[in-house]
Design a protein around this motif. Structure first.
Motif, mmCIF file in Angstrom:
data_model
loop_
_atom_site.group_PDB
_atom_site.id
_atom_site.type_symbol
_atom_site.label_atom_id
_atom_site.label_comp_id
_atom_site.label_asym_id
_atom_site.label_seq_id
_atom_site.Cartn_x
_atom_site.Cartn_y
_atom_site.Cartn_z
ATOM 1 N N SER A 1 -6.379 24.785 8.420
ATOM 2 C CA SER A 1 -5.804 26.155 8.955
ATOM 3 C C SER A 1 -5.165 25.773 10.115
ATOM 4 N N VAL A 2 -4.090 25.432 9.868
ATOM 5 C CA VAL A 2 -3.058 24.894 11.023
ATOM 6 C C VAL A 2 -2.859 25.841 12.204
ATOM 7 N N LEU A 3 -3.201 25.393 13.410
ATOM 8 C CA LEU A 3 -3.118 26.096 14.766
ATOM 9 C C LEU A 3 -4.041 27.266 14.692
ATOM 10 N N ASP A 4 -5.090 27.254 13.984
ATOM 11 C CA ASP A 4 -6.213 28.312 13.859
ATOM 12 C C ASP A 4 -7.548 27.758 13.967
ATOM 13 N N GLY A 5 -7.661 26.897 12.802
ATOM 14 C CA GLY A 5 -9.037 26.018 12.927
ATOM 15 C C GLY A 5 -9.020 24.927 13.904
ATOM 16 N N LEU A 6 -10.055 24.597 14.503
ATOM 17 C CA LEU A 6 -10.090 23.638 15.536
ATOM 18 C C LEU A 6 -10.880 22.297 14.777
ATOM 19 N N GLN A 7 -11.940 22.622 14.311
ATOM 20 C CA GLN A 7 -12.899 21.356 13.982
ATOM 21 C C GLN A 7 -12.269 20.724 12.875
ATOM 22 N N LYS A 8 -12.500 19.183 12.956
ATOM 23 C CA LYS A 8 -12.341 18.202 12.075
ATOM 24 C C LYS A 8 -13.521 18.253 10.950
ATOM 25 N N ILE A 9 -12.973 17.928 9.811
ATOM 26 C CA ILE A 9 -14.050 17.409 8.473
ATOM 27 C C ILE A 9 -15.237 16.863 8.841
ATOM 28 N N PRO A 10 -15.102 15.533 9.170
ATOM 29 C CA PRO A 10 -16.148 14.606 9.358
ATOM 30 C C PRO A 10 -17.122 15.036 10.612
ATOM 31 N N GLU A 11 -16.671 15.384 11.818
ATOM 32 C CA GLU A 11 -17.364 15.977 12.827
ATOM 33 C C GLU A 11 -18.281 17.258 12.318
ATOM 34 N N MET A 12 -17.853 18.273 11.559
ATOM 35 C CA MET A 12 -18.351 19.423 11.035
ATOM 36 C C MET A 12 -19.403 18.961 10.117
ATOM 37 N N LEU A 13 -19.349 17.976 9.179
ATOM 38 C CA LEU A 13 -20.200 17.576 8.289
ATOM 39 C C LEU A 13 -21.235 16.811 9.083
ATOM 40 N N ASP A 14 -21.124 16.143 9.861
ATOM 41 C CA ASP A 14 -22.120 15.361 10.586
ATOM 42 C C ASP A 14 -23.057 16.355 11.432
ATOM 43 N N TYR A 15 -22.260 17.446 11.961
ATOM 44 C CA TYR A 15 -23.176 18.454 12.502
ATOM 45 C C TYR A 15 -24.047 19.302 11.887
ATOM 46 N N VAL A 16 -23.416 19.738 10.648
ATOM 47 C CA VAL A 16 -24.481 20.489 9.737
ATOM 48 C C VAL A 16 -25.464 19.664 9.051
ATOM 49 N N GLN A 17 -25.178 18.334 8.823
ATOM 50 C CA GLN A 17 -26.206 17.402 8.397
ATOM 51 C C GLN A 17 -27.303 17.575 9.542
ATOM 52 N N GLU A 18 -27.000 17.179 10.815
ATOM 53 C CA GLU A 18 -28.007 17.241 11.613
ATOM 54 C C GLU A 18 -28.745 18.542 11.783
ATOM 55 N N LEU A 19 -28.182 19.592 11.544
ATOM 56 C CA LEU A 19 -28.851 20.880 11.440
ATOM 57 C C LEU A 19 -29.594 20.902 10.031
#
Length: 240
Positions: free
Chosen positions: A3-21
């Motif tokens: 979502s260009v210039l709207d969404g900030l998070q990158k996919i790998p970091e997002m998935l790492d985070y939700v996996q941690e959760l």
């Protein structure tokens, strides 16, 4: 971030985070595009997380081919999620039509296209900027009810009313949520609690404000610039 210039998070970091959760599945719904779907699918599979492919599409206020400046600047959000291969193919079809034929400020579809390509898709009513949410926000409960009934007539038990929580600051969201709960009971439409996530963690909010400044050509110091600082738009934890 697709979502260009709207969404900030990158996919790998997002998935790492939700996996941690401890999350076992996650949906990705970029604005008007499926550009992130392949990266998202592969990265989620690599982590043993179930990927739900979707899109936050834009619904034209009239027909998706209408482009009258006086009548067609308005548009509404709607979440579509693929539940099977047919749904994924229909999602791709809708995305293509939206970007090639329906583009006016944003890539748009309309009710006729939804009626034509709804099979295999789950629909969520969208954020406060959806058709139902917008009418509730501005006091037209009857119109919101009419729209919700139309979506239920198309999707049946694949249609959900979407409620969100963005921290304590936004009273308007709570007022809309309360009406959605009433509407859900009245029309026998289930609710789903979703997370409008524009960045990964709460501490990323300031960086996201800079991104919005890039999008709108504004400076951080401007007091009347477009800002989302009054709402929490990070990926919520299960506890939250």
């Amino acid at each position: 971030h697709y979502s260009v210039l709207d969404g900030l998070q990158k996919i790998p970091e997002m998935l790492d985070y939700v996996q941690e959760l401890g999350m076992e599945s996650i949906a990705l719904t970029d604005h008007g595009t499926l550009s992130g779907a392949i990266e998202f699918y592969k990265e989620a599979k690599n982590r043993g997380i179930k990927p739900i492919i979707g899109m936050e599409t834009y619904i034209a206020s009239r027909n998706h081919t209408n482009k009258d400046p006086a009548k067609d600047k308005g548009r509404f959000h709607l979440i579509l999620l693929a539940m099977n291969m047919q749904g994924y193919q229909n999602l791709m079809k809708l995305s293509t039509i939206a970007n090639l034929d329906g583009f006016y400020h944003k890539p748009r579809i309309d009710h006729d296209l939804i009626e034509q390509y709804h099979e295999g898709l789950i629909a969520l009513s969208g954020c406060i900027g959806g058709e139902v949410g917008e009418n509730l926000r501005y006091g037209d409960y009857a119109k919101a009810k009419e729209i919700a009934q139309w979506y239920k007539s198309i999707f049946g038990d694949r249609y959900y009313l979407e409620i969100q929580h963005h921290g304590k600051q936004w009273d308007e969201q709570k007022r809309v949520n309360d009406q959605l709960i009433t509407l859900g009971k009245e029309l026998d439409i289930p609710l789903v609690l979703t997370c409008d996530a524009h960045y990964l963690k709460h501490e990323d909010q300031e960086a996201h404000e800079i991104l919005l400044c890039v999008q709108t050509g504004a400076f951080l110091s401007e007091t009347d610039r477009f800002s989302l600082k009054g709402t929490d738009l990070h990926v919520n934890t299960p506890d939250e």
